[in-house]
Design a protein around this motif. Structure first.
Motif, PDB file in Angstrom:
ATOM      1  N   CYS A 246       0.816  -1.223   0.000  1.00 15.12           N
ATOM      2  CA  CYS A 246       0.000   0.000   0.000  1.00 15.12           C
ATOM      3  C   CYS A 246       0.850   1.274   0.000  1.00 15.12           C
ATOM      4  CB  CYS A 246      -0.967   0.026   1.186  1.00 15.12           C
ATOM      5  SG  CYS A 246      -2.153  -1.331   1.181  1.00 15.12           S
ATOM      6  N   LEU A 247       2.156   1.149  -0.271  1.00 18.32           N
ATOM      7  CA  LEU A 247       2.996   2.334  -0.327  1.00 18.32           C
ATOM      8  C   LEU A 247       2.566   3.256  -1.458  1.00 18.32           C
ATOM      9  CD1 LEU A 247       5.475   3.991   0.525  1.00 18.32           C
ATOM     10  CD2 LEU A 247       6.851   2.564  -1.016  1.00 18.32           C
ATOM     11  N   SER A 248       2.320   2.695  -2.647  1.00 21.97           N
ATOM     12  CA  SER A 248       1.910   3.525  -3.773  1.00 21.97           C
ATOM     13  C   SER A 248       0.554   4.171  -3.507  1.00 21.97           C
ATOM     14  CB  SER A 248       1.849   2.687  -5.053  1.00 21.97           C
ATOM     15  OG  SER A 248       0.931   1.622  -4.911  1.00 21.97           O
ATOM     16  N   TYR A 249      -0.346   3.434  -2.837  1.00 23.94           N
ATOM     17  CA  TYR A 249      -1.657   3.997  -2.497  1.00 23.94           C
ATOM     18  C   TYR A 249      -1.494   5.156  -1.522  1.00 23.94           C
ATOM     19  CZ  TYR A 249      -6.327   4.392  -0.513  1.00 23.94           C
ATOM     20  OH  TYR A 249      -7.532   4.871  -0.062  1.00 23.94           O
ATOM     21  N   PHE A 250      -0.652   4.954  -0.512  1.00 20.51           N
ATOM     22  CA  PHE A 250      -0.447   5.986   0.510  1.00 20.51           C
ATOM     23  C   PHE A 250       0.147   7.253  -0.112  1.00 20.51           C
ATOM     24  CE2 PHE A 250       2.476   7.995   3.559  1.00 20.51           C
ATOM     25  CZ  PHE A 250       1.567   8.398   4.517  1.00 20.51           C
ATOM     26  N   LEU A 251       1.206   7.097  -0.915  1.00 16.61           N
ATOM     27  CA  LEU A 251       1.840   8.261  -1.533  1.00 16.61           C
ATOM     28  C   LEU A 251       0.898   8.943  -2.515  1.00 16.61           C
ATOM     29  CD1 LEU A 251       5.451   6.878  -2.163  1.00 16.61           C
ATOM     30  CD2 LEU A 251       4.690   8.401  -0.336  1.00 16.61           C
ATOM     31  N   THR A 379      -9.700   2.329 -16.729  1.00 15.87           N
ATOM     32  CA  THR A 379      -9.120   2.352 -15.386  1.00 15.87           C
ATOM     33  C   THR A 379      -9.902   1.457 -14.429  1.00 15.87           C
ATOM     34  OG1 THR A 379     -10.436   4.324 -14.901  1.00 15.87           O
ATOM     35  CG2 THR A 379      -8.156   4.663 -15.619  1.00 15.87           C
ATOM     36  N   GLY A 380     -11.125   1.094 -14.803  1.00 17.23           N
ATOM     37  CA  GLY A 380     -11.899   0.176 -13.975  1.00 17.23           C
ATOM     38  C   GLY A 380     -11.319  -1.222 -13.954  1.00 17.23           C
ATOM     39  N   ASN A 381     -10.416  -1.540 -14.913  1.00 15.35           N
ATOM     40  CA  ASN A 381      -9.764  -2.853 -14.943  1.00 15.35           C
ATOM     41  C   ASN A 381      -8.519  -2.894 -14.082  1.00 15.35           C
ATOM     42  OD1 ASN A 381     -11.668  -3.614 -16.892  1.00 15.35           O
ATOM     43  ND2 ASN A 381     -10.361  -2.889 -18.565  1.00 15.35           N
ATOM     44  N   ALA A 382      -8.205  -1.780 -13.420  1.00 19.85           N
ATOM     45  CA  ALA A 382      -6.951  -1.701 -12.675  1.00 19.85           C
ATOM     46  C   ALA A 382      -6.934  -2.698 -11.528  1.00 19.85           C
ATOM     47  CB  ALA A 382      -6.745  -0.282 -12.138  1.00 19.85           C
ATOM     48  N   THR A 383      -5.759  -3.288 -11.328  1.00 23.29           N
ATOM     49  CA  THR A 383      -5.610  -4.220 -10.215  1.00 23.29           C
ATOM     50  C   THR A 383      -5.621  -3.490  -8.875  1.00 23.29           C
ATOM     51  OG1 THR A 383      -3.205  -4.027 -10.404  1.00 23.29           O
ATOM     52  CG2 THR A 383      -4.265  -5.821 -11.586  1.00 23.29           C
ATOM     53  N   LEU A 384      -5.322  -2.188  -8.913  1.00 25.75           N
ATOM     54  CA  LEU A 384      -5.386  -1.385  -7.693  1.00 25.75           C
ATOM     55  C   LEU A 384      -6.694  -0.620  -7.703  1.00 25.75           C
ATOM     56  CD1 LEU A 384      -3.646  -0.656  -5.200  1.00 25.75           C
ATOM     57  CD2 LEU A 384      -2.869   1.355  -6.455  1.00 25.75           C
ATOM     58  N   SER A 385      -7.808  -1.332  -7.682  1.00 26.88           N
ATOM     59  CA  SER A 385      -9.119  -0.740  -7.779  1.00 26.88           C
ATOM     60  C   SER A 385      -9.762  -0.652  -6.412  1.00 26.88           C
ATOM     61  CB  SER A 385      -9.967  -1.549  -8.758  1.00 26.88           C
ATOM     62  OG  SER A 385      -9.999  -2.894  -8.356  1.00 26.88           O
ATOM     63  N   SER A 386     -11.087  -0.726  -6.362  1.00 28.35           N
ATOM     64  CA  SER A 386     -11.805  -0.456  -5.126  1.00 28.35           C
ATOM     65  C   SER A 386     -11.462  -1.441  -4.022  1.00 28.35           C
ATOM     66  CB  SER A 386     -13.307  -0.475  -5.409  1.00 28.35           C
ATOM     67  OG  SER A 386     -13.684  -1.722  -5.973  1.00 28.35           O
ATOM     68  N   SER A 387     -11.354  -2.740  -4.363  1.00 29.68           N
ATOM     69  CA  SER A 387     -11.046  -3.724  -3.339  1.00 29.68           C
ATOM     70  C   SER A 387      -9.671  -3.496  -2.743  1.00 29.68           C
ATOM     71  CB  SER A 387     -11.116  -5.133  -3.932  1.00 29.68           C
ATOM     72  OG  SER A 387     -10.193  -5.276  -4.994  1.00 29.68           O
ATOM     73  N   SER A 388      -8.680  -3.189  -3.625  1.00 30.01           N
ATOM     74  CA  SER A 388      -7.323  -2.921  -3.139  1.00 30.01           C
ATOM     75  C   SER A 388      -7.301  -1.655  -2.295  1.00 30.01           C
ATOM     76  CB  SER A 388      -6.351  -2.801  -4.303  1.00 30.01           C
ATOM     77  OG  SER A 388      -6.327  -3.970  -5.055  1.00 30.01           O
ATOM     78  N   SER A 389      -8.063  -0.642  -2.742  1.00 30.47           N
ATOM     79  CA  SER A 389      -8.088   0.624  -2.014  1.00 30.47           C
ATOM     80  C   SER A 389      -8.676   0.434  -0.629  1.00 30.47           C
ATOM     81  CB  SER A 389      -8.878   1.671  -2.808  1.00 30.47           C
ATOM     82  OG  SER A 389      -8.284   1.877  -4.069  1.00 30.47           O
ATOM     83  N   SER A 390      -9.762  -0.329  -0.522  1.00 29.56           N
ATOM     84  CA  SER A 390     -10.367  -0.558   0.785  1.00 29.56           C
ATOM     85  C   SER A 390      -9.406  -1.309   1.705  1.00 29.56           C
ATOM     86  CB  SER A 390     -11.673  -1.356   0.614  1.00 29.56           C
ATOM     87  OG  SER A 390     -11.412  -2.614   0.018  1.00 29.56           O
ATOM     88  N   HIS A 391      -8.651  -2.264   1.153  1.00 26.13           N
ATOM     89  CA  HIS A 391      -7.666  -2.978   1.933  1.00 26.13           C
ATOM     90  C   HIS A 391      -6.596  -2.031   2.444  1.00 26.13           C
ATOM     91  CE1 HIS A 391      -4.499  -5.732   3.118  1.00 26.13           C
ATOM     92  NE2 HIS A 391      -3.710  -5.210   2.192  1.00 26.13           N
ATOM     93  N   CYS A 392      -6.131  -1.139   1.570  1.00 28.56           N
ATOM     94  CA  CYS A 392      -5.095  -0.195   1.980  1.00 28.56           C
ATOM     95  C   CYS A 392      -5.633   0.797   2.995  1.00 28.56           C
ATOM     96  CB  CYS A 392      -4.542   0.552   0.759  1.00 28.56           C
ATOM     97  SG  CYS A 392      -3.562  -0.496  -0.351  1.00 28.56           S
ATOM     98  N   ASN A 393      -6.909   1.205   2.827  1.00 28.38           N
ATOM     99  CA  ASN A 393      -7.501   2.084   3.824  1.00 28.38           C
ATOM    100  C   ASN A 393      -7.551   1.433   5.185  1.00 28.38           C
ATOM    101  OD1 ASN A 393      -8.130   4.558   2.573  1.00 28.38           O
ATOM    102  ND2 ASN A 393      -9.841   3.632   1.477  1.00 28.38           N
ATOM    103  N   TYR A 394      -7.869   0.145   5.188  1.00 26.46           N
ATOM    104  CA  TYR A 394      -7.945  -0.590   6.444  1.00 26.46           C
ATOM    105  C   TYR A 394      -6.566  -0.739   7.072  1.00 26.46           C
ATOM    106  CZ  TYR A 394      -8.571  -4.515   9.672  1.00 26.46           C
ATOM    107  OH  TYR A 394      -8.559  -5.314  10.760  1.00 26.46           O
ATOM    108  N   THR A 395      -5.552  -0.991   6.192  1.00 25.96           N
ATOM    109  CA  THR A 395      -4.205  -1.180   6.698  1.00 25.96           C
ATOM    110  C   THR A 395      -3.617   0.098   7.254  1.00 25.96           C
ATOM    111  OG1 THR A 395      -3.853  -2.891   5.045  1.00 25.96           O
ATOM    112  CG2 THR A 395      -1.889  -1.996   6.078  1.00 25.96           C
TER     113      THR A 395
END
Length: 396
Positions: A246-251, A379-395
């Motif tokens: 989640c480093l890329s998500y955080f930055l 962009t809806g096909n991105a592997t860093l989509s809603s599920s990944s984002s929610s995981h990173c938010n939780y982390t």
């Protein structure tokens, strides 16, 4: 007296030769870096971008070998022309300053200049004659290289159906840029370097003789930069780790506060910072860390990811200031024995020129090729989509 004048002229000529030598070798270093931006296979950051985009968004982005060339080659040619004008201007300015500083020193006579030109031409002619005529080995290598470029270009050109679509058919087979590379590499191992059969056999040759292939494993093992291959693979590993941790998500979320800026200004800041970072860090490492962050930033500010990632990737190759920035800079620095400050002064202006050019190209030609005016559906096909984002938010 006459001899003293001639000695002063030759000394002046040698000083001018050293200055010209620096400019010529700097031109080699600059053109090596700029030329790599023209194609996807020209530099490691370009390959990292293509691999990341294909993995994250799929093949609907419109980014392929042909579209990248259509975008990058005009900018690359413009940068090369500007680099030539810039270096030539530096050389003329240095001569003008020297003449003003030492007006009493005379330059070399026309006869001396003529002797040097004749000697230089003789060396060039001798080296050219030593090359001889093109061999079958060289000819086939050239042909296979041209075929490889054509296969890359017409795999999925978008404006017509590519050969990749024909192979895909109803079976859903996915053909990437690695497929033609492996195919051409296979041909190098089976095509003979000196054929002595059929129409290639001369009258003095036997009916048929064995010939070595264009390429063998010993040469491949010794000449291929395996370290570079592992470096690229390590780059993909770091990119995947930055997503998984989640480093890329955080930055990307932290940089999302920049969304109030006009898109053109945001791209300018990103390319300028990238060009600064790549001066002291490997362009591969810079691209590896930056590309996933920019993908997440684009998702936060609802912008086409290619609008941010493409100019940043190209800017990773704009490293002209320090000897440690690229291998070509280090080689030229060692060959010319120039001062570090000399390379910094020349490279700083070149960095600024190239950053301005890439921003000009992405906001004109790039917009026409990739339509950056809206947030794309792929962009809806991105592997860093809603599920990944929610995981990173939780982390986090």
């Amino acid at each position: 007296m006459k001899q003293s004048v001639e000695e002063n002229g030759l000394a002046k000529f040698r000083e001018g030769y050293q200055e010209a030598r620096i400019q010529v070798l700097l031109a080699v270093a600059y053109s090596a870096g700029l030329g790599g931006t023209g194609t996807l296979t020209g530099s490691t950051p370009n390959l990292l971008l293509k691999g990341f985009v294909d993995e994250m968004y799929g093949s609907e982005t419109g980014l392929n070998y042909g579209s990248w060339m259509a975008f990058s080659v005009p900018g690359m040619l413009l940068n090369v022309i500007l680099a030539w004008l810039y270096l030539h201007g530096i050389f003329l300015l240095a001569q003008w300053r020297e003449r003003r500083k030492h007006p009493e020193k005379g330059g070399p006579s026309q006869s001396e200049i003529r002797k040097v030109e004749v000697a230089t031409r003789a060396v060039i002619d001798k080296k050219y004659k030593e090359l001889g005529s093109i061999s079958f080995h060289e000819f086939m290598t050239l042909i296979l290289f041209i075929i490889l470029v054509l296969l890359w270009f017409f795999r999925d050109p978008q404006f017509i159906s590519g050969w990749g679509e024909l192979i895909k058919g109803d079976r859903g087979l996915k053909v990437g840029d690695a497929t033609p590379s492996i195919f051409i590499g296979f041909l190098f191992f089976i095509i003979p370097a000196k054929p002595k059969f059929w129409c290639f056999r001369e009258s003095s040759d036997k009916l048929s003789e064995w010939s070595p292939a264009l390429l063998n494993w010993r040469i491949l093992h010794e000449k291929v930069p395996w370290g570079l291959i592992f470096l690229v693979g390590g780059g993909f590993a770091i990119s995947e780790a930055s997503k998984a941790s989640c480093l890329s998500y955080f930055l990307g979320q932290q940089m999302g506060s920049l969304g109030f800026m006009p898109p053109a200004l945001l791209v300018f800041i990103i390319t300028l910072m990238t060009a600064i970072i790549t001066e002291v860090a490997s362009n591969t490492a810079t691209a590896t860390i930056l590309i996933p962050v920019l993908a997440q930033l684009a998702n936060v500010v609802k912008m086409n990811p290619l609008y941010l990632m493409m100019p940043a990737t190209v800017a990773c190759s704009y490293a002209f200031m320090l000897p440690v920035a690229t291998a070509t800079n280090a080689i030229v620095y060692e060959a010319t024995q120039m001062k570090t400050i000399t390379m910094i002064k020349a490279g700083f202006a070149m960095n600024v020129i190239c950053v301005i050019v890439i921003n000009l190209m992405i906001n004109t030609l790039g917009r026409g090729l990739f339509d950056f005016s809206k947030f794309p559906e792929w962009t809806g096909n991105a592997t860093l989509s809603s599920s990944s984002s929610s995981h990173c938010n939780y982390t986090l």
